[in-house]
Write a protein that holds these residues in place. Structure first.
Motif, PDB file in Angstrom:
ATOM      1  N   GLN A 125       5.003  -8.563  -6.534  1.00 34.01           N
ATOM      2  CA  GLN A 125       5.887  -7.399  -6.430  1.00 34.01           C
ATOM      3  C   GLN A 125       5.161  -6.207  -5.806  1.00 34.01           C
ATOM      4  O   GLN A 125       5.747  -5.472  -4.994  1.00 34.01           O
ATOM      5  CB  GLN A 125       6.399  -7.029  -7.829  1.00 34.01           C
ATOM      6  CG  GLN A 125       7.317  -8.064  -8.441  1.00 34.01           C
ATOM      7  CD  GLN A 125       8.595  -8.274  -7.647  1.00 34.01           C
ATOM      8  OE1 GLN A 125       9.106  -7.334  -6.989  1.00 34.01           O
ATOM      9  NE2 GLN A 125       9.132  -9.488  -7.681  1.00 34.01           N
ATOM     10  N   THR A 126       3.880  -6.022  -6.165  1.00 30.43           N
ATOM     11  CA  THR A 126       3.129  -4.909  -5.584  1.00 30.43           C
ATOM     12  C   THR A 126       2.922  -5.108  -4.091  1.00 30.43           C
ATOM     13  O   THR A 126       3.030  -4.158  -3.296  1.00 30.43           O
ATOM     14  CB  THR A 126       1.772  -4.781  -6.290  1.00 30.43           C
ATOM     15  OG1 THR A 126       1.979  -4.623  -7.697  1.00 30.43           O
ATOM     16  CG2 THR A 126       0.994  -3.596  -5.767  1.00 30.43           C
ATOM     17  N   GLU A 127       2.606  -6.339  -3.688  1.00 27.53           N
ATOM     18  CA  GLU A 127       2.463  -6.604  -2.252  1.00 27.53           C
ATOM     19  C   GLU A 127       3.782  -6.390  -1.519  1.00 27.53           C
ATOM     20  O   GLU A 127       3.789  -5.865  -0.392  1.00 27.53           O
ATOM     21  CB  GLU A 127       1.974  -8.047  -2.060  1.00 27.53           C
ATOM     22  CG  GLU A 127       0.527  -8.271  -2.501  1.00 27.53           C
ATOM     23  CD  GLU A 127       0.115  -9.711  -2.362  1.00 27.53           C
ATOM     24  OE1 GLU A 127       1.026 -10.558  -2.170  1.00 27.53           O
ATOM     25  OE2 GLU A 127      -1.094 -10.012  -2.438  1.00 27.53           O
ATOM     26  N   LEU A 128       4.893  -6.774  -2.140  1.00 28.06           N
ATOM     27  CA  LEU A 128       6.199  -6.552  -1.510  1.00 28.06           C
ATOM     28  C   LEU A 128       6.503  -5.063  -1.392  1.00 28.06           C
ATOM     29  O   LEU A 128       6.979  -4.594  -0.331  1.00 28.06           O
ATOM     30  CB  LEU A 128       7.274  -7.261  -2.334  1.00 28.06           C
ATOM     31  CG  LEU A 128       8.714  -7.166  -1.801  1.00 28.06           C
ATOM     32  CD1 LEU A 128       8.801  -7.799  -0.415  1.00 28.06           C
ATOM     33  CD2 LEU A 128       9.688  -7.853  -2.763  1.00 28.06           C
ATOM     34  N   THR A 129       6.201  -4.315  -2.458  1.00 21.27           N
ATOM     35  CA  THR A 129       6.423  -2.857  -2.413  1.00 21.27           C
ATOM     36  C   THR A 129       5.554  -2.203  -1.359  1.00 21.27           C
ATOM     37  O   THR A 129       5.992  -1.303  -0.620  1.00 21.27           O
ATOM     38  CB  THR A 129       6.130  -2.249  -3.787  1.00 21.27           C
ATOM     39  OG1 THR A 129       6.980  -2.858  -4.763  1.00 21.27           O
ATOM     40  CG2 THR A 129       6.362  -0.754  -3.783  1.00 21.27           C
ATOM     41  N   LEU A 130       4.286  -2.657  -1.276  1.00 26.37           N
ATOM     42  CA  LEU A 130       3.381  -2.103  -0.278  1.00 26.37           C
ATOM     43  C   LEU A 130       3.878  -2.378   1.128  1.00 26.37           C
ATOM     44  O   LEU A 130       3.827  -1.505   2.015  1.00 26.37           O
ATOM     45  CB  LEU A 130       1.990  -2.699  -0.478  1.00 26.37           C
ATOM     46  CG  LEU A 130       0.888  -2.226   0.474  1.00 26.37           C
ATOM     47  CD1 LEU A 130       0.682  -0.718   0.354  1.00 26.37           C
ATOM     48  CD2 LEU A 130      -0.409  -2.969   0.192  1.00 26.37           C
ATOM     49  N   SER A 131       4.393  -3.593   1.342  1.00 26.53           N
ATOM     50  CA  SER A 131       4.913  -3.929   2.669  1.00 26.53           C
ATOM     51  C   SER A 131       6.128  -3.062   3.012  1.00 26.53           C
ATOM     52  O   SER A 131       6.245  -2.540   4.140  1.00 26.53           O
ATOM     53  CB  SER A 131       5.291  -5.408   2.704  1.00 26.53           C
ATOM     54  OG  SER A 131       5.860  -5.753   3.948  1.00 26.53           O
ATOM     55  N   LYS A 132       7.036  -2.860   2.060  1.00 25.17           N
ATOM     56  CA  LYS A 132       8.217  -2.032   2.314  1.00 25.17           C
ATOM     57  C   LYS A 132       7.820  -0.582   2.548  1.00 25.17           C
ATOM     58  O   LYS A 132       8.408   0.106   3.408  1.00 25.17           O
ATOM     59  CB  LYS A 132       9.180  -2.127   1.131  1.00 25.17           C
ATOM     60  CG  LYS A 132       9.851  -3.491   0.994  1.00 25.17           C
ATOM     61  CD  LYS A 132      10.812  -3.499  -0.183  1.00 25.17           C
ATOM     62  CE  LYS A 132      11.519  -4.843  -0.314  1.00 25.17           C
ATOM     63  NZ  LYS A 132      12.473  -4.863  -1.457  1.00 25.17           N
ATOM     64  N   THR A 133       6.828  -0.107   1.794  1.00 28.07           N
ATOM     65  CA  THR A 133       6.387   1.281   1.967  1.00 28.07           C
ATOM     66  C   THR A 133       5.767   1.481   3.349  1.00 28.07           C
ATOM     67  O   THR A 133       5.980   2.512   4.007  1.00 28.07           O
ATOM     68  CB  THR A 133       5.382   1.647   0.874  1.00 28.07           C
ATOM     69  OG1 THR A 133       5.953   1.396  -0.411  1.00 28.07           O
ATOM     70  CG2 THR A 133       5.010   3.120   0.959  1.00 28.07           C
ATOM     71  N   LYS A 188       1.914   6.873  -1.841  1.00 31.72           N
ATOM     72  CA  LYS A 188       2.437   5.682  -2.498  1.00 31.72           C
ATOM     73  C   LYS A 188       1.722   4.421  -2.008  1.00 31.72           C
ATOM     74  O   LYS A 188       1.443   3.499  -2.782  1.00 31.72           O
ATOM     75  CB  LYS A 188       3.941   5.574  -2.241  1.00 31.72           C
ATOM     76  CG  LYS A 188       4.608   4.470  -3.041  1.00 31.72           C
ATOM     77  CD  LYS A 188       6.111   4.494  -2.832  1.00 31.72           C
ATOM     78  CE  LYS A 188       6.770   3.407  -3.671  1.00 31.72           C
ATOM     79  NZ  LYS A 188       8.255   3.393  -3.488  1.00 31.72           N
ATOM     80  N   SER A 192      -0.421   1.955  -4.283  1.00 28.30           N
ATOM     81  CA  SER A 192      -0.108   0.519  -4.316  1.00 28.30           C
ATOM     82  C   SER A 192      -1.347  -0.314  -4.029  1.00 28.30           C
ATOM     83  O   SER A 192      -1.568  -1.367  -4.647  1.00 28.30           O
ATOM     84  CB  SER A 192       1.000   0.202  -3.308  1.00 28.30           C
ATOM     85  OG  SER A 192       2.193   0.888  -3.637  1.00 28.30           O
TER      86      SER A 192
END
Length: 274
Positions: A125-133, A188, A192
């Motif tokens: 989830q953190t990698e996904l959030t980082l990619s979206k950010t 952010k 992340s």
């Protein structure tokens, strides 16, 4: 008495000194034989009594020794039985503790497995959030370039048109909003990344702890399966286990066999004649 010599009939053909009794007509001149151990004549009864007493005392000593040996054997059997009971009790207690330890280790392994699964999910989830950010931050590039081009174009206006108008205020407000958004997205992204590093470090520690728990469980299981005979076989210092590697016993020197004497080869039969 008279001491004579007679030729023996043995194989050696030698002469032996022997006691020869006198003839009948020499009995009157025959003397008494020597007394054993130079004792006095007429003391046979006393000596026999002493010998009987010594024999009786020796028999009593042997009887007492047998009784002491029997009592010692009985005490040894009782001690061996007590030691065996204590060993069995200690073995049962140790096995119970090992079984409890195995159950605790198994429970801890299950907790670690659940924690590892949660950590893996958090990392995803953190990698996904980082990619979206990162994508959101990259999406601010075009508006910034457009504003930069607009500011550059408006700077080319004439002196009378080069005033601060509502359009300029709106463009500055848009720029401030984009800059604030970029700062927030950058913070952010950094947060992340820090969280992702912490999660990966935590996962590594969990995996190491899981390997240690697995190894400890294997050791405890092996200890439970060890029997008394197996323990003796594994102990290199116990000669009963067959793996003792102590000092080698010195070899006995073989005595030389003495040559046989008293026979000579027979030239007629090809064998030996005694």
């Amino acid at each position: 008495h008279y001491r004579g010599s007679a030729r023996g009939s043995g194989t050696g053909g030698g002469s032996d000194d022997r006691l020869v009794l006198p003839m009948l007509h020499d009995v009157a001149h025959y003397g008494l034989p020597p007394s054993p151990n130079d004792t006095l004549h007429g003391t046979g009864t006393v000596n026999e009594g002493r010998r009987a007493e010594c024999t009786a005392e020796l028999v009593n000593q042997v009887a007492r020794a047998e009784e002491e040996a029997a009592q010692l054997s009985k005490n040894s059997d009782a001690l061996m039985a007590a030691v065996e009971r204590q060993c069995n009790a200690a073995s049962q207690q140790a096995n119970a503790e090992l079984s409890r330890r195995v159950e605790e280790t198994q429970a801890l392994k299950k907790q670690l497995e659940a924690q590892l699964a949660e950590t893996d999910e958090a990392i995803v989830q953190t990698e996904l959030t980082l990619s979206k950010t990162k994508q959101a931050l990259e999406s601010h590039d075009k508006p910034l370039r457009a504003l930069d081009a607009q500011f550059a174009a408006r700077s080319m206006r004439g002196e009378r048109e080069g005033i601060r108008d509502p359009v300029h205020d709106e463009m500055e407000g848009h720029l401030d909003h984009l800059k604030k958004s970029v700062r927030n997205l950058t913070s952010k992204i950094q947060a992340s990344k820090d969280l992702l590093e912490q999660l990966r470090a935590a996962k590594q520690h969990l995996q190491e702890d899981y390997r240690n728990k697995t190894l400890a469980q294997k050791v405890d299981d092996a200890c439970i399966k060890v029997t008394t005979r197996k323990a003796m076989e594994l102990d290199r210092k116990d000669p009963r286990g067959g793996r003792y590697q102590g000092l080698e016993q010195p070899r006995r020197r073989q005595r030389a066999v003495p040559p046989l004497t008293g026979f000579e080869p027979s030239t007629l039969t090809g064998g030996f004649s005694w």
